[in-house]
Every structure is written in structure tokens, then in C-alpha cells.
Design a protein around this motif. Structure first.
Motif, short mmCIF file in Angstrom:
data_model
loop_
_atom_site.label_atom_id
_atom_site.label_comp_id
_atom_site.label_asym_id
_atom_site.label_seq_id
_atom_site.Cartn_x
_atom_site.Cartn_y
_atom_site.Cartn_z
N HIS A 325 5.16 3.51 1.73
CA HIS A 325 4.24 3.23 2.55
C HIS A 325 3.91 1.96 2.71
O HIS A 325 4.57 1.56 2.71
CB HIS A 325 3.24 4.31 2.11
N MET A 326 3.01 2.27 3.72
CA MET A 326 2.37 1.03 4.97
C MET A 326 1.72 -0.02 3.39
O MET A 326 1.86 -0.98 3.28
CB MET A 326 1.14 1.16 5.34
N LYS A 327 1.21 0.63 2.32
CA LYS A 327 0.33 -0.52 1.47
C LYS A 327 1.08 0.54 -0.44
O LYS A 327 0.62 1.87 -0.21
CB LYS A 327 -0.16 -1.41 1.33
N CYS A 328 0.73 -0.31 -1.26
CA CYS A 328 0.54 1.00 -2.27
C CYS A 328 0.22 0.31 -3.26
O CYS A 328 -0.69 -1.65 -2.87
CB CYS A 328 2.27 1.01 -2.89
N THR A 329 -0.71 1.26 -4.42
CA THR A 329 -1.03 0.28 -6.10
C THR A 329 0.93 -0.16 -6.46
O THR A 329 1.27 -1.25 -6.26
CB THR A 329 -1.46 1.31 -6.18
N PHE A 330 0.02 0.31 -7.88
CA PHE A 330 1.61 0.68 -8.65
C PHE A 330 1.67 1.85 -8.22
O PHE A 330 1.46 2.43 -7.99
CB PHE A 330 1.07 0.17 -9.80
N GLN A 331 3.67 2.46 -8.73
CA GLN A 331 3.75 2.88 -9.48
C GLN A 331 4.58 3.74 -7.85
O GLN A 331 4.76 4.72 -7.65
CB GLN A 331 3.38 3.64 -10.22
N GLY A 332 4.45 2.79 -6.51
CA GLY A 332 4.99 3.46 -5.26
C GLY A 332 4.08 4.18 -5.00
O GLY A 332 4.03 5.20 -4.16
N ILE A 333 3.03 4.17 -5.72
CA ILE A 333 1.44 5.14 -4.82
C ILE A 333 0.51 4.77 -3.59
O ILE A 333 0.68 3.85 -3.77
CB ILE A 333 0.32 5.37 -6.23
N TRP A 334 0.78 5.32 -2.52
CA TRP A 334 -0.41 4.93 -1.72
C TRP A 334 -1.67 4.32 -2.08
O TRP A 334 -2.83 5.62 -2.87
CB TRP A 334 -0.34 5.72 -0.34
N ASN A 335 -1.90 3.19 -1.47
CA ASN A 335 -3.36 3.24 -2.16
C ASN A 335 -4.86 3.81 -1.08
O ASN A 335 -5.93 3.18 -1.29
CB ASN A 335 -3.53 1.29 -1.59
N GLY A 336 -4.61 4.32 0.02
CA GLY A 336 -5.12 4.73 0.84
C GLY A 336 -5.59 3.66 1.56
O GLY A 336 -6.29 4.62 2.71
N GLY A 337 -5.11 2.63 2.25
CA GLY A 337 -5.05 2.31 3.82
C GLY A 337 -6.21 0.91 3.41
O GLY A 337 -6.81 -0.16 4.34
N GLY A 338 -7.60 1.62 1.82
CA GLY A 338 -8.17 0.06 2.36
C GLY A 338 -8.74 0.35 3.09
O GLY A 338 -9.62 1.27 3.76
N GLY A 339 -10.27 -0.31 3.20
CA GLY A 339 -11.00 -0.63 4.86
C GLY A 339 -12.26 -1.10 3.92
O GLY A 339 -12.44 -1.22 2.82
N ALA A 340 -13.60 -0.68 4.71
CA ALA A 340 -14.64 -1.01 4.12
C ALA A 340 -15.52 -0.38 3.21
O ALA A 340 -15.77 -0.98 2.20
CB ALA A 340 -15.83 -0.68 5.72
N GLY A 341 -15.08 1.09 2.70
CA GLY A 341 -15.40 1.72 1.76
C GLY A 341 -14.62 0.93 -0.14
O GLY A 341 -15.49 1.60 -0.99
N GLN A 342 -13.54 0.44 0.23
CA GLN A 342 -12.92 -0.51 -0.71
C GLN A 342 -13.81 -1.35 -0.97
O GLN A 342 -13.55 -1.95 -2.08
CB GLN A 342 -11.82 0.05 -0.71
N GLN A 343 -14.88 -2.54 -0.16
CA GLN A 343 -15.11 -3.27 -0.39
C GLN A 343 -15.89 -3.70 -1.29
O GLN A 343 -16.21 -5.32 -2.58
CB GLN A 343 -15.86 -3.97 0.86
N ASN A 344 -16.83 -2.59 -1.50
CA ASN A 344 -18.03 -2.84 -2.95
C ASN A 344 -17.36 -1.85 -4.04
O ASN A 344 -18.19 -0.68 -4.01
CB ASN A 344 -19.64 -2.70 -2.43
N LEU A 345 -16.93 -2.42 -5.12
CA LEU A 345 -16.26 -1.76 -6.43
C LEU A 345 -17.67 -1.51 -7.29
O LEU A 345 -17.64 -2.34 -7.77
CB LEU A 345 -14.99 -1.78 -6.72
N PHE A 346 -17.29 -0.61 -7.66
CA PHE A 346 -18.66 0.57 -9.34
C PHE A 346 -16.83 0.53 -9.63
O PHE A 346 -16.28 1.45 -9.49
CB PHE A 346 -18.95 1.15 -8.87
N VAL A 347 -17.04 -0.28 -11.21
CA VAL A 347 -16.22 -0.33 -12.25
C VAL A 347 -16.94 -0.05 -13.52
O VAL A 347 -17.89 -0.30 -13.61
CB VAL A 347 -15.20 -1.49 -12.44
#
Length: 457
Positions: A325-347
Motif C-alpha cells: 500500500h502507500m504506507k504500512c505499519t508492521f507486517q505489511g498492514i495499511w496504516n490508514g494514511g496518517g493525517g490530523a486524527g493521528q497527531q494527538n495520541l492517547f496510549v
């Protein structure tokens, strides 16, 4: 003239009836005005149980491996939480869980009756038929296998259909998968932090690290949602469309099975073989997970942060298979495309626990701001110590977790930075409970499930 002004008492009452009625009415209105304007008067929302004109309730059963729990939430017409008694929810639990009754599905269902009765008792009788009840089973029932777990779930459905006064649908009793848990966790945290109803760019992303799996969830634009890769039959879609507090959201969510903290230990030990660069020096033992036993012995030279990180990255399978895909996390999984909704992370979950045990956040505060680099620094300190020194330096760590403290912290850093490509210097929020009004609410999936079901058109 004087006699003309005199008359019978009834005549006088009739003549001055307007004044007679107006005086007490004026006094009553004055008293009400003073009471309602008095400082410190109780608002409608703060009264236990509430008496707002429009209330709705939701009953959520969390059927976990160690026990069954019931949560009852009450919302006003704006979907704000109302008190039930002195608390923002009714919470009751029993042990053991449904999975303990694998050979007797009826007994499993009957074990929920005390919780059901308690839930119904706090809901006004006139609202019970309008109150949805859901049952979400998690790891315990998953482990029983499809046939045994379905028999228990069917017994629970029959119980709710015939012995409950609540609103019920058959598909509201199910085994939750990791994707559902991740979505509900996202709803819970964004709701409690006052972000639902706003644009997707104003929401926060959530990483929830459990024992068996880790979930990533964040809102994306409609344009990015359209780019989501197609999945094979039987696989969970990358994107869920939600309607919450009057707004539509496209939620990217993915659950990585075998990459929760406890499961990841096994994956890392598979890489390391007979001795591990991630085990505290001087420790020789074994690690059990998922019915299997793994050797867990330290290298003669003790743990090594850099070598342990290499093993963690290999266990995560970063870069393999190749990203299609355009961009992946690990294991070849699509990362969702990034963007504003990922900039502020609660863990959440194990991230908070290990950080507090390692001493770089205050364990008495339910929320903390940190950077991934702080997990790296904590890991480097822990990896330098022998098992005896680890025990002395980290009194808050449970005995069974001491040999794996270096490994856990390294893995958490590698998961964020190498797996999810989070910048090491990005400020993230570790959360155990989320402030809501003058209370703190657990950052757990049942509230998210309740919000979804009462938000449904």
C-alpha cells in the motif's frame, strides 16, 4: 355614604378577589425566584438519577476471562453522562467468568442473573423497554472455541429474551474481536475528553496495548477512507463508519493479534532462542503463554538494549511482507494514511502500567504526558541491571514481571517508533482514567459500546 361602603363579607371578597389572589401568588413566585437563583443550588444534571426531561440508559455486560461485569450508564438528551446515585455509572462484578461454565451453558447464562437484576433495579420501570442491553465477551470465550462459546452465547440470548425487561437484539450478544474493542476504546476516550461531535481532525488517536493484542484506532478523512485496501472474506475492514453525537466518522482501526505485551514476550523469545538479550542478567527460567513454554534465560553478559531492540523489531516483522500500500505499519498492514486524527495520541493499558512501575510517571495520577523517547531511556536503565538489582530498583514491579522489565520497555518503544512510526519526540498522553466533570472514568470499551448503541438512529 358610610353605609353605602359597607356590605356583607362575601360581597367584599367578591369585590377584592383580584388582590386576594395576587398577593399569595406574588409570594410564591418570589420564593421560587430566590431558591432557583441561590448560590450553590443543585443543578438538574447533578441530582442523583437526574430528572431531566429526556433520559436514556444503556446496560453493557463485559464478559471477561476472570469474571463478568455489568455497567449501567445514563445519558441526557445531549448524550452527557448523568449520575446514577453518587457515581457516573453502576458497576457490579462477579467471578468466575462465563468460560468457567464451558460444559454447562445454562449455568453460564444464569450466572448473569444477579447482575441483570441489579442493573434493572436502577432503571425506571417506564424506561426499561427502551434501554438496550449488550453482552460483549472477550478473551475467555475466544479460548473455548467456536462451538462451546456459541452455546454459551445462545443461552445468554435466551436469558435476556425471556427473563429481562430490557430492549434486546440477538446480535447484541457476541464475542468481541480486537477491532471492536479498539473502536469502542476510541469512542470512550474521545467522548470523555469532549471531542465527539467535532470534526475528525479534532479527535485523538488511540493505541491500546492489552495482553494478547494491540489496537490502533484514529479518525481519517472520507477521502482517505475511500483509499482503504480491500480485505479478504472473513477479515475485518480497515475502516468503520460511525454516527456519534450527530457527526459521521470514518474510523481506521486495526487489531494486531499476538502483539499485546504478554503475547509479544513469546514472539521475542522465539527470535532469541535459548538465551535472550532481553532478559535481566542472572535470570534463568521459562515463560508460559498460550499453552506453550519458552526458554527465558539471560545472556551471560546480561541484557542489551540495542540487541533486544533488534529482536523486538524482528518479532514485529517490520518491513515484511513488503508493503503493498502507500504506507504500512508492521507486517505489511495499511496504516490508514496518517493525517490530523493521528497527531494527538492517547496510549492506554500496559503502556501506562509499565511507565508507572518504571518510575517515569506518577502512579497516583490517571493521566500523564510523555514522549516515546522516555520509554527508550527507561529501557536502557532497566537493561543494565541484573535480576537482583532490578528487584531492588523497581519495587512496584510484580515478581513475575521482573525478568521481563527490560524486554517490556524495549518492546513498547519499538512498537511505537518502529512499528507505528511515531516520532520519538512527539508528546503522547498515557491514560488510565479520563477526567469527566468532577470525576474520573475508566478508559475502557463498555462506555464506547453504550455511546454507540444510544447514538444509533
Amino acid at each position: 355614604m358610610r353605609r353605602a361602603r359597607q356590605g356583607t363579607i362575601p360581597d367584599m371578597i367578591q369585590r377584592y378577589r383580584g388582590i386576594v389572589l395576587a398577593v399569595p401568588l406574588f409570594l410564591v413566585c418570589s420564593i421560587l425566584f430566590v431558591v432557583t437563583r441561590a448560590p450553590g443550588s443543585i443543578s438538574r444534571k447533578a441530582i442523583p438519577g437526574g430528572f431531566a426531561g429526556s433520559r436514556s440508559y444503556a446496560v453493557i455486560f463485559d464478559a471477561g476471562s476472570s469474571g463478568s461485569r455489568v455497567h449501567v450508564f445514563c445519558f441526557d438528551k445531549n448524550l452527557d453522562l448523568l449520575h446514577i446515585g453518587k457515581n457516573l455509572e453502576l458497576f457490579e462484578q462477579i467471578k468466575p467468568g462465563l468460560s468457567a461454565y464451558a460444559k454447562d451453558p445454562q449455568q453460564a447464562a444464569d450466572s448473569l442473573i444477579p447482575l441483570l437484576e441489579k442493573a434493572e433495579s436502577v432503571i425506571p420501570e417506564g424506561l426499561r423497554r427502551k434501554t438496550p442491553v449488550r453482552v460483549g465477551a472477550t478473551a475467555g470465550l475466544r479460548a473455548l472455541g467456536a462451538e462451546a462459546s456459541e452455546q454459551i452465547l445462545q443461552a445468554v440470548r435466551e436469558l435476556l429474551q425471556h427473563k429481562s425487561s430490557l430492549k434486546f437484539q440477538s446480535d447484541w450478544v457476541t464475542v468481541l474481536d480486537g477491532t471492536q474493542e479498539g473502536a469502542y476504546q476510541w469512542i470512550t476516550i474521545n467522548y470523555l475528553s469532549g471531542r465527539l461531535g467535532k470534526s475528525y481532525a479534532d479527535t485523538v488517536g488511540v493505541v491500546d496495548l492489552g495482553g494478547g493484542s494491540v489496537q490502533m484506532a484514529y479518525a481519517i478523512s472520507e477521502e482517505d477512507a475511500k483509499k482503504a485496501p480491500k480485505v479478504s472474506d472473513g477479515e475485518d475492514s480497515y475502516v468503520q463508519k460511525l454516527f456519534l453525537k450527530g457527526s459521521h466518522y470514518y474510523l481506521y482501526v486495526h487489531s494486531y493479534l499476538h502483539y499485546g505485551l504478554l503475547a509479544a514476550r513469546a514472539e521475542i523469545l522465539k527470535i532469541s532462542g535459548d538465551v535472550s538479550n532481553c532478559i535481566s542478567g542472572g535470570y534463568h527460567g521459562s515463560y508460559e503463554y498460550g499453552g506453550k513454554t519458552y526458554k527465558a534465560s539471560a545472556s551471560p553478559s546480561g541484557a542489551s538494549f540495542s540487541q533486544c531492540r533488534d529482536d523486538a523489531v524482528k518479532a514485529l516483522r517490520v518491513g515484511e511482507p513488503a508493503c503493498a500500500h502507500m504506507k504500512c505499519t508492521f507486517q505489511g498492514i495499511w496504516n490508514g494514511g496518517g493525517g490530523a486524527g493521528q497527531q494527538n495520541l492517547f496510549v492506554a493499558s500496559f503502556f501506562f502500567d509499565r511507565a508507572s512501575e518504571a518510575g517515569f510517571i506518577d502512579p497516583n495520577k490517571p493521566v500523564a504526558k510523555v514522549k516515546p523517547a522516555e520509554f527508550e531511556e527507561a529501557a536502557k536503565r532497566a537493561c543494565q541491571l541484573s535480576i537482583d538489582d532490578t528487584k531492588a530498583a523497581y519495587p512496584r514491579v510484580a515478581t513475575e514481571n521482573l525478568p521481563y522489565l527490560c524486554m517490556d520497555l524495549v518492546y513498547q518503544y519499538a512498537l511505537l517508533v518502529d512499528g507505528f512510526a511515531v516520532d520519538p519526540s512527539l508528546e503522547i498522553t498515557l491514560v488510565k482514567q479520563v477526567p469527566y466533570g468532577d470525576s474520573f472514568v475508566e478508559a475502557a470499551w463498555p462506555l464506547g459500546s453504550a455511546i454507540e448503541v444510544v447514538s444509533s438512529p
